[in-house]
Design an enzyme around this catalytic site. Sequence first.
Site, PDB file in Angstrom:
ATOM      1  N   LYS A  25      29.088  63.782  21.442  1.00 49.57           N
ATOM      2  CA  LYS A  25      27.662  63.914  21.780  1.00 49.57           C
ATOM      3  C   LYS A  25      27.381  63.296  23.151  1.00 49.57           C
ATOM      4  O   LYS A  25      26.713  63.909  23.984  1.00 49.57           O
ATOM      5  CB  LYS A  25      26.834  63.225  20.685  1.00 49.57           C
ATOM      6  N   SER A  26      27.888  62.102  23.379  1.00 49.50           N
ATOM      7  CA  SER A  26      27.603  61.423  24.655  1.00 49.50           C
ATOM      8  C   SER A  26      28.115  62.249  25.830  1.00 49.50           C
ATOM      9  O   SER A  26      27.427  62.414  26.848  1.00 49.50           O
ATOM     10  CB  SER A  26      28.293  60.052  24.694  1.00 49.50           C
ATOM     11  N   GLY A  98      17.676  59.690  21.851  1.00 57.21           N
ATOM     12  CA  GLY A  98      17.519  58.517  22.718  1.00 57.21           C
ATOM     13  C   GLY A  98      18.318  58.664  24.008  1.00 57.21           C
ATOM     14  O   GLY A  98      17.865  58.250  25.085  1.00 57.21           O
ATOM     15  N   ARG A 126      10.978  54.043  19.588  1.00 61.33           N
ATOM     16  CA  ARG A 126      12.109  53.242  20.087  1.00 61.33           C
ATOM     17  C   ARG A 126      11.769  52.586  21.430  1.00 61.33           C
ATOM     18  O   ARG A 126      10.960  53.102  22.195  1.00 61.33           O
ATOM     19  CB  ARG A 126      13.355  54.140  20.183  1.00 61.33           C
ATOM     20  N   SER A 171      24.275  48.018  26.577  1.00 62.22           N
ATOM     21  CA  SER A 171      23.739  49.360  26.304  1.00 62.22           C
ATOM     22  C   SER A 171      24.229  50.353  27.342  1.00 62.22           C
ATOM     23  O   SER A 171      23.906  50.259  28.522  1.00 62.22           O
ATOM     24  CB  SER A 171      22.208  49.335  26.299  1.00 62.22           C
ATOM     25  N   ASP A 319      27.812  52.991  16.880  1.00 65.15           N
ATOM     26  CA  ASP A 319      27.247  54.078  16.078  1.00 65.15           C
ATOM     27  C   ASP A 319      27.925  54.222  14.716  1.00 65.15           C
ATOM     28  O   ASP A 319      27.496  55.022  13.889  1.00 65.15           O
ATOM     29  CB  ASP A 319      27.374  55.409  16.835  1.00 65.15           C
ATOM     30  N   LYS A 346      18.027  51.557  16.518  1.00 65.88           N
ATOM     31  CA  LYS A 346      18.636  52.900  16.607  1.00 65.88           C
ATOM     32  C   LYS A 346      17.641  53.921  16.022  1.00 65.88           C
ATOM     33  O   LYS A 346      16.455  53.642  15.960  1.00 65.88           O
ATOM     34  CB  LYS A 346      19.982  52.909  15.874  1.00 65.88           C
TER      35      LYS A 346
HETATM   36  C1  S3P Z   1      24.933  56.341  23.751  1.00 68.28           C
HETATM   37  C2  S3P Z   1      24.906  54.977  23.769  1.00 68.28           C
HETATM   38  C3  S3P Z   1      24.634  54.158  22.589  1.00 68.28           C
HETATM   39  C4  S3P Z   1      24.773  54.950  21.300  1.00 68.28           C
HETATM   40  C5  S3P Z   1      24.114  56.298  21.387  1.00 68.28           C
HETATM   41  C6  S3P Z   1      24.707  57.113  22.516  1.00 68.28           C
HETATM   42  C7  S3P Z   1      25.207  57.072  25.007  1.00 68.28           C
HETATM   43  O1  S3P Z   1      23.322  53.640  22.667  1.00 68.28           O
HETATM   44  O2  S3P Z   1      24.215  54.235  20.218  1.00 68.28           O
HETATM   45  O3  S3P Z   1      24.289  57.016  20.171  1.00 68.28           O
HETATM   46  O4  S3P Z   1      25.493  58.276  24.953  1.00 68.28           O
HETATM   47  O5  S3P Z   1      25.139  56.438  26.069  1.00 68.28           O
HETATM   48  P1  S3P Z   1      23.012  52.245  23.415  1.00 68.28           P
HETATM   49  O6  S3P Z   1      23.536  52.389  24.757  1.00 68.28           O
HETATM   50  O7  S3P Z   1      21.532  52.112  23.384  1.00 68.28           O
HETATM   51  O8  S3P Z   1      23.696  51.213  22.586  1.00 68.28           O
END
Ligand code: S3P
Length: 438
Positions: A25-26, A98, A126, A171, A319, A346
């Site tokens: 996903k990221s 997010g 959030r 983060s 996650d 989250k």
């Molecule tokens: C993500 C970072 C994480 C993760 C989210 C995806 C990303 O959040 O929990 O599902 O793609 O950069 P945080 O950076 O807020 O911890």
Amino acid sequence: MSTLINFIIQPSDSLNGEIRVPGDKSMSHRSIMLGSLAEGVTHVKGFLNAEDAMSTLKAFRAMGVEITDPVNGEVTINGVGKYGLKAPEKPLDLGNSGTSMRLLSGLLAGQNFECTLTGDESLSSRPMRRVTEPLALMGANIKTQANGSAPLHISGTKKLQGIDYVLPMASAQVKSCLLLAGIYAIGETKITEPAPTRDHTERMLNGFGYSVKRQGSQATINGNGKLTATNIDVPSDISSAAFFLVGASIARNSDVILRHVGMNPTRTGVIDILKLMGANISILNPRKVGGEPVADLRVISSSLTGINIPERLVPLAIDEFPVLFIAAACAKGQTILMGAEELRVKECDRIQVMADGLKTLGIDAQTTADGMIIKGGKIGGGEVVSHGDHRIAMAFSIAGLRASAPITIQNCTNVNTSFPEFRELATSLGLQLQSIEV
Ligand code: S3P
């Protein structure tokens, strides 16, 4: 409005077989963002065709970028270059995502237009000040709601200045937001993180020919670069694979192979934690695909033991805690998690919601401000609520592999945000999961 779905899991015996879970996903989000800002045509393979990544894709289409519909994970992006985005006609609705909202707020802070970012109920509750405050230090104009949440109204400016910023929390979303703003800033933007977090933005920017330098815990980017189109091969999402890493570990007589899983060292905390608990996971065929490490994972049933989870592993498995709590509930003895207060912000408060559900199923789970203490025990049946959080819904589904009676999980529609094929793949391995429209 999509239909409301509940999952009903019948006690299931074992998981067996070989699967490839969908794309990361990221990385899928970032492939669309950077492909759009690049000069030239970017081809993506392994793209995650799920609601969150599609929110990003639709947002860039709304800003004038031609992007094909994903077909078998393949997407083509006609990059418009760093200064080629157009003002969207309407607010950009980012759904539950997010990552879309936080990364886009950085990228949009440096455009020459105004726009508004909105999201669903969960996303609108959030915290967004973690991005708007450092962006304001760079000179960005972003209005949040009075409580610091979305909708966000961004008036882009050409006058962003680089900053030297120490992140107050680990983060990757905040780090990436500031690096993307840094592309548009005058001078250097330096971001120091308190602990390593996923580094896909840095790796992918380098892959697009935009240099991000790393010195220890600091990443530096300069505003004077450009992105050149490239091809991206997105591996399977270790966060989706995690459900089966735990599932095959806790279910008796299980043997599962997960193909082509992303093994970026900033993401593999779940494997380290499970191995510390005694899991039997082998890493097969380690290889590199487009700048990211990938492997096949074989998981065989094992008897897990409770542990004190090392705090350094928390951001590397951030996650995966919902399903790791299920592993802890099946382990002998006590598991203690500390230093994970980020779980409270989250898609829902994952500490509270998981503890409530575990208690309903008969497990002794005590919350703390920044974690949980779980005593392994016998999982019973019952009805738990997911609070519309995809990973909570999938984690409790996996609990069915050790439950003595059926588990009903309310409100599982949002599994579609990250893993629409979950039900199909889980049942193909042997989980008895029924999905019911309510
Ligand atoms: C993500 C970072 C994480 C993760 C989210 C995806 C990303 O959040 O929990 O599902 O793609 O950069 P945080 O950076 O807020 O911890």
